[in-house]
Motif scaffolding. Structure first.
Motif: not given
Ligand code: PLP
Length: 360
Positions: A75-77, A80, A102, A148, A150, A152, A172, A174-175, A193, A195-196
């Protein structure tokens, strides 16, 4: 069969043609007699899938040749910590802009590995804007500068990138990845990540400039060392095979059905515009973000009355508009309108909001 309008922030809606293709190939992927879920990651079929996913991503995002593309897990986490472990290694410092949960988590994790400076924050107004950045306040010898792109949860996005000079910009994404063109050459590293906007959960994409793939901190786990994945083309161990396959189908959809990222951007601007225009004239609903920093992907809004918010979310579900409840940390509502949300979904939502406004 029933399909709802899914406004989930992630995991989120996927393009229907992608799901249909995956369904058609479920039992027999291109005459192999196997599902992609059952294949060896060393098979020639899977090698071709991961190679296509990479070359499609390079083409769609126009990624320069001096960048590596990695398909990871965690994941994006996980990024980090993976980013500081690999990049905070020259002067042991990095800069951070806190624009939401995030970005704050990325900062907190990096602070375990070195000097993590906060150059700006929008926490004073519940992260409802992107702070103005003054390059004279940036750490000159930082190993990287993290944003970051965007946000989310709060629904903001950068419209202008910070000028970090020679300090690599890390973002980041992700979104917002694949929602509009990004000039990759302006960044040292991008991570997301999947999943967005790219596929199912389980896959994390990293785009890293070659010269940043160096010696990580001592005792960095092998799996957290970018070199491991660069040297093995993301096949050091078993990658998230099925998620990579779906990501490849999503990229084909972005390229062939949606006409690439320039068109995707136009489509997303039109879609978000319908919702923001409605919010701007509504007497009941209001957006929570300063207009100039509004996200194309995540649209938070409130009525100003928590009971009415709850009533709205409940009635929305009954009409098949699902996952509109705001993040547990902020309340209210949030419509995530990622690439796969059709314009029609937003038009129907606005019709519903308008009817709700008349009745309340
Ligand atoms: C969802 C999200 C994350 C967390 O992603 P995981 O893959 O669950 O670790 C991090 N950053 C942003 C911007 C996100 O939207």
């Amino acid at each position: 069969m029933k399909r709802v309008y899914n406004f989930s922030a992630g995991p989120s809606i996927l393009p229907e043609p992608v799901l249909q293709k995956a369904a058609a190939q479920m039992l027999d992927y291109e005459g192999s007699g196997q599902s992609v879920m059952e294949m060896s990651h060393r098979s020639k079929e899977f090698e071709s899938i991961i190679q296509s996913a990479e070359s499609l991503l390079r083409e769609v995002m126009n990624i320069p040749d001096n960048y590596k593309v990695l398909f990871l897990q965690g994941g994006a986490s996980s990024q980090f910590s993976m980013v500081p472990m690999n990049l905070m290694t020259k002067n042991g410092k990095a800069d951070f802009v806190l624009t939401g949960q995030w970005a704050t988590k990325a900062h907190k994790e990096a602070a375990r590995y070195g000097e993590a400076n906060v150059v700006a924050s929008s926490k004073d107004k519940t992260f409802s804007y992107i702070p103005e950045l003054d390059p004279s306040t940036f750490t000159k010898d930082a190993d990287y500068f993290h944003i970051c792109l965007n946000n989310t949860i709060y629904g903001t996005k950068y419209t202008k990138l910070p000028d970090t000079g020679n300090v690599p910009l890390v973002a980041d994404v992700s979104s917002c990845i694949l929602s509009e063109p990004i000039d990759v050459s302006k960044f040292g590293l991008l991570y997301a990540g999947a999943q967005k906007n790219m596929g199912p959960a389980g896959l994390t994409v990293v785009i890293i400039r070659e010269d940043l793939v160096g010696e990580p901190m001592e005792k960095t786990p092998t799996m957290f060392d970018y070199r491991t994945h660069v040297e093995n083309n993301s096949l050091y161990n078993t990658p998230p095979c099925y998620a990579i396959y779906i990501c490849k189908l999503v990229l084909e959809w972005v390229k062939n059905d949606m006409g690439g990222l320039e068109n995707m951007k136009k489509h997303n601007e039109k879609k978000a515009g319908i919702l923001y225009d409605f919010l701007d004239q509504s007497k009941l609903f209001q957006g929570t973000v300063v207009p100039k920093d509004r996200s194309l992907m995540n649209v938070p809004f409130i009525t100003g009355n928590e009971e009415l918010d709850a009533k709205f979310v409940k009635e929305a579900v009954a009409k098949d508009f699902v996952n509109l409840k705001g993040h547990r940390s902020v309340g209210g509502m949030r419509a995530s309108i990622y690439n796969a949300m059709p314009i029609e979904g937003v038009e129907k939502l606005v019709d519903f909001m308008s009817a709700f406004e008349k009745n309340n």
